[in-house]
Motif scaffolding. Structure first.
Motif, PDB file in Angstrom:
ATOM      1  N   ALA A   1       0.832  -1.215   0.000  1.00  0.00           N
ATOM      2  CA  ALA A   1       0.000   0.000   0.000  1.00  0.00           C
ATOM      3  C   ALA A   1       0.861   1.258   0.000  1.00  0.00           C
ATOM      4  N   THR A   2       2.128   1.117   0.437  1.00  0.00           N
ATOM      5  CA  THR A   2       3.018   2.280   0.465  1.00  0.00           C
ATOM      6  C   THR A   2       4.118   2.226  -0.588  1.00  0.00           C
ATOM      7  N   ILE A   3       4.456   1.027  -1.106  1.00  0.00           N
ATOM      8  CA  ILE A   3       5.603   0.959  -2.021  1.00  0.00           C
ATOM      9  C   ILE A   3       5.233   0.516  -3.432  1.00  0.00           C
ATOM     10  N   HIS A   4       3.998   0.009  -3.651  1.00  0.00           N
ATOM     11  CA  HIS A   4       3.619  -0.442  -4.994  1.00  0.00           C
ATOM     12  C   HIS A   4       2.708   0.590  -5.636  1.00  0.00           C
ATOM     13  N   LEU A   5       3.199   1.272  -6.663  1.00  0.00           N
ATOM     14  CA  LEU A   5       2.489   2.428  -7.205  1.00  0.00           C
ATOM     15  C   LEU A   5       2.401   2.361  -8.727  1.00  0.00           C
ATOM     16  N   SER A   6       2.049   1.181  -9.239  1.00  0.00           N
ATOM     17  CA  SER A   6       1.997   1.005 -10.692  1.00  0.00           C
ATOM     18  C   SER A   6       0.973   1.930 -11.337  1.00  0.00           C
ATOM     19  N   GLY A   7      -0.219   2.013 -10.771  1.00  0.00           N
ATOM     20  CA  GLY A   7      -1.272   2.858 -11.336  1.00  0.00           C
ATOM     21  C   GLY A   7      -0.917   4.329 -11.286  1.00  0.00           C
ATOM     22  N   SER A   8      -0.384   4.783 -10.148  1.00  0.00           N
ATOM     23  CA  SER A   8       0.006   6.186 -10.003  1.00  0.00           C
ATOM     24  C   SER A   8       1.136   6.541 -10.959  1.00  0.00           C
TER      25      SER A   8
ATOM     26  N   PRO B   1       1.341   9.958   1.562  1.00  0.00           N
ATOM     27  CA  PRO B   1       0.301   9.801   2.573  1.00  0.00           C
ATOM     28  C   PRO B   1      -1.017   9.338   1.985  1.00  0.00           C
ATOM     29  N   GLY B   2      -1.864   8.802   2.842  1.00  0.00           N
ATOM     30  CA  GLY B   2      -3.149   8.275   2.396  1.00  0.00           C
ATOM     31  C   GLY B   2      -4.183   9.349   2.170  1.00  0.00           C
ATOM     32  N   VAL B   3      -3.803  10.405   1.474  1.00  0.00           N
ATOM     33  CA  VAL B   3      -4.745  11.473   1.151  1.00  0.00           C
ATOM     34  C   VAL B   3      -4.784  11.613  -0.363  1.00  0.00           C
TER      35      VAL B   3
ATOM     36  N   GLY C   1      -1.620  12.559  -2.924  1.00  0.00           N
ATOM     37  CA  GLY C   1      -0.331  12.373  -2.263  1.00  0.00           C
ATOM     38  C   GLY C   1       0.791  12.065  -3.232  1.00  0.00           C
ATOM     39  N   ALA C   2       0.515  11.235  -4.245  1.00  0.00           N
ATOM     40  CA  ALA C   2       1.553  10.826  -5.191  1.00  0.00           C
ATOM     41  C   ALA C   2       2.058  12.007  -6.016  1.00  0.00           C
ATOM     42  N   VAL C   3       1.157  12.815  -6.525  1.00  0.00           N
ATOM     43  CA  VAL C   3       1.591  13.949  -7.354  1.00  0.00           C
ATOM     44  C   VAL C   3       2.312  14.990  -6.510  1.00  0.00           C
ATOM     45  N   MET C   4       1.914  15.129  -5.232  1.00  0.00           N
ATOM     46  CA  MET C   4       2.622  16.061  -4.356  1.00  0.00           C
ATOM     47  C   MET C   4       4.065  15.606  -4.154  1.00  0.00           C
ATOM     48  N   ALA C   5       4.237  14.299  -3.969  1.00  0.00           N
ATOM     49  CA  ALA C   5       5.588  13.764  -3.778  1.00  0.00           C
ATOM     50  C   ALA C   5       6.425  13.885  -5.046  1.00  0.00           C
ATOM     51  N   ALA C   6       5.763  13.920  -6.203  1.00  0.00           N
ATOM     52  CA  ALA C   6       6.476  13.936  -7.482  1.00  0.00           C
ATOM     53  C   ALA C   6       6.757  15.338  -8.005  1.00  0.00           C
ATOM     54  N   LEU C   7       6.238  16.372  -7.351  1.00  0.00           N
ATOM     55  CA  LEU C   7       6.400  17.733  -7.872  1.00  0.00           C
ATOM     56  C   LEU C   7       7.859  18.122  -8.030  1.00  0.00           C
TER      57      LEU C   7
ATOM     58  N   GLN D   1      -7.715  12.068 -12.304  1.00  0.00           N
ATOM     59  CA  GLN D   1      -7.619  10.619 -12.536  1.00  0.00           C
ATOM     60  C   GLN D   1      -7.038   9.869 -11.331  1.00  0.00           C
ATOM     61  N   ASP D   2      -6.849  10.584 -10.235  1.00  0.00           N
ATOM     62  CA  ASP D   2      -6.160  10.025  -9.070  1.00  0.00           C
ATOM     63  C   ASP D   2      -6.821   8.765  -8.529  1.00  0.00           C
ATOM     64  N   SER D   3      -8.141   8.773  -8.439  1.00  0.00           N
ATOM     65  CA  SER D   3      -8.832   7.633  -7.822  1.00  0.00           C
ATOM     66  C   SER D   3      -8.634   6.358  -8.628  1.00  0.00           C
ATOM     67  N   PHE D   4      -8.546   6.477  -9.952  1.00  0.00           N
ATOM     68  CA  PHE D   4      -8.354   5.291 -10.795  1.00  0.00           C
ATOM     69  C   PHE D   4      -6.919   4.751 -10.675  1.00  0.00           C
ATOM     70  N   GLY D   5      -5.957   5.652 -10.516  1.00  0.00           N
ATOM     71  CA  GLY D   5      -4.580   5.215 -10.288  1.00  0.00           C
ATOM     72  C   GLY D   5      -4.452   4.473  -8.973  1.00  0.00           C
ATOM     73  N   THR D   6      -5.095   5.002  -7.929  1.00  0.00           N
ATOM     74  CA  THR D   6      -5.084   4.341  -6.621  1.00  0.00           C
ATOM     75  C   THR D   6      -5.737   2.966  -6.711  1.00  0.00           C
TER      76      THR D   6
END
Length: 398
Positions: free
Chosen positions: A280-287, A326-328, A331-337, A361-366
């Motif tokens: 849930a924290t390290i696998h981010l294929s969709g994001s 974070p689980g908000v 979160g992924a795009v914030m970390a990638a800025l 599209q965030d919800s579909f990536g999650t």
């Protein structure tokens, strides 16, 4: 307003921004442009803090766990993330030039007077360090904590992470719709909104298809080569986790459902309870698919090159930088800025467009992330020497 989800608020903001840019006088649009400048500068100030707050605790936490099994799971998750990003790149290279109007938004963000309205005034908020410095500090602290297994620094960084999560969930995310409204008002006023809306629709379709494709690949590998089970049946069992994630927009919040469905697929309880929360924290294929696809689209319509030599290092870094986002929502795009700015050369304007495009599209990536976690659990289950033992009824608490 809190009762309305982020995606509906984002859609409302886009519609209002287009209407405002069409009918409002210039001075009113410039009020929102001024807010955007202040908000964008604050975001720039926060990026190094976000990187340290996300990455250092995430890497440090990997020091705990089941030794070899931890390494195997992390390697599989990272490999899946990199393959997904590469698939998005090669698909985008083939598809996007055919469906987008290349260089249709090629404006110099440093001279917005040429196409976009300038703010009434600017408030400078310089970050305390550069993006690469923040990444290096995060890696050093995270790896150091994992090696020495100390508690003092770990406790401090987890509290710092909580502060950053509050900053994102209580300040940045609530203000994003206003920020997006201002972006679209300014774009519409400059006569460029048609190009942006074209990107939104076409990129959205491509990314959803890629999400489905990578999930089919993941379950085909897990089912056919590792479990000796019907991959489509395994995939179907995980669908409740997929649809839950669309609603929550959070991998962490979906863990109970993902865990329940993985166990129902027959994954050993102990393996599932270890792999699912970790992934849930390290696998981010969709994001990663979403970020790579959106970044390429924004770059193409701005006349920027999207070579594999420039994009692949970005994809490699995404797999690390988004760890423990974070689980908000967002979160992924914030970390990638920081990576978008330092590795791909995104300006503040392009970063803002990227946020809007990603969050839509965030919800579909999650959902793709958490559903893929079930496939990794099946693979790790086999590597651990266990066989799938499907269960009919599993409680949501395990």
């Amino acid at each position: 307003m809190k009762k309305i989800g982020l995606l509906p608020r984002l859609i409302i903001a886009i519609i209002l921004g287009i209407l405002l840019g069409t009918v409002a006088p210039e001075w009113l649009v410039k009020i929102f442009v001024t807010f955007n400048n202040i908000f964008g500068n604050f975001l720039g100030f926060a990026i190094p803090l976000i990187i340290i707050g996300f990455v250092a605790p995430g890497i440090g936490d990997l020091g705990k766990g089941a030794g070899k099994l931890l390494g195997v799971t992390a390697l599989i998750a990272y490999g899946s993330t990199i393959i997904s990003g590469s698939l998005a790149y090669f698909t985008g290279t083939t598809v996007l030039p055919k469906v987008l109007h290349l260089s249709s938004l090629a404006v110099d963000a440093k001279n917005p007077e040429e196409a976009l309205l300038a703010p009434f005034f600017k408030v400078e908020m310089p970050p305390i360090m550069g993006v690469m410095t923040a990444l290096l500090i995060a890696f050093t602290l995270g790896l150091g904590m994992a090696v020495i297994e100390g508690d003092t620094m770990k406790k401090f960084l987890h509290e710092f992470q909580s502060i950053i999560e509050k900053l994102i969930s209580n300040i940045i995310i609530p203000l994003l719709p206003i920020h997006i409204l201002g972006i679209f008002a300014n774009m519409t006023h400059a006569g460029e909104v048609a190009a942006i809306m074209s990107v939104f629709a076409k990129v959205f379709v491509m990314i959803i298809i890629l999400h489905i494709a990578i999930l089919i690949i993941q379950y085909f590998i897990a089912g056919t080569f590792f479990a000796g089970a019907n991959p489509f049946k395994l995939f179907k069992t995980m669908l409740p986790a997929y649809f839950t994630a669309i609603g929550t927009q959070s991998s962490a919040a979906t863990i109970p459902v993902t865990l329940k469905q993985a166990k129902q697929n027959g994954v050993d309880d102990g393996i599932a309870e270890f792999v699912i929360p970790l992934c849930a924290t390290i696998h981010l294929s969709g994001s990663t698919i979403t970020l790579t696809g959106c970044a390429m689209a924004v770059m193409m319509i701005n006349g920027m090159e999207t070579t594999f030599a420039s994009m692949f290092p970005f994809i490699l870094m995404l797999g690390v930088t988004m760890v423990a986002a974070p689980g908000v929502p967002g979160g992924a795009v914030m970390a990638a800025l920081g990576l978008l700015q330092s590795m791909l050369g995104f300006s503040d304007t392009l970063t803002s467009l990227m946020i809007a495009l990603y969050l839509a599209q965030d919800s579909f990536g999650t959902a793709c992330n958490v559903t893929g976690d079930g496939a990794i659990a099946i693979i790790v289950n086999k590597i651990s020497g266990k066989k799938l033992q499907p269960k009919e009824n599993v409680s949501i608490n395990g």
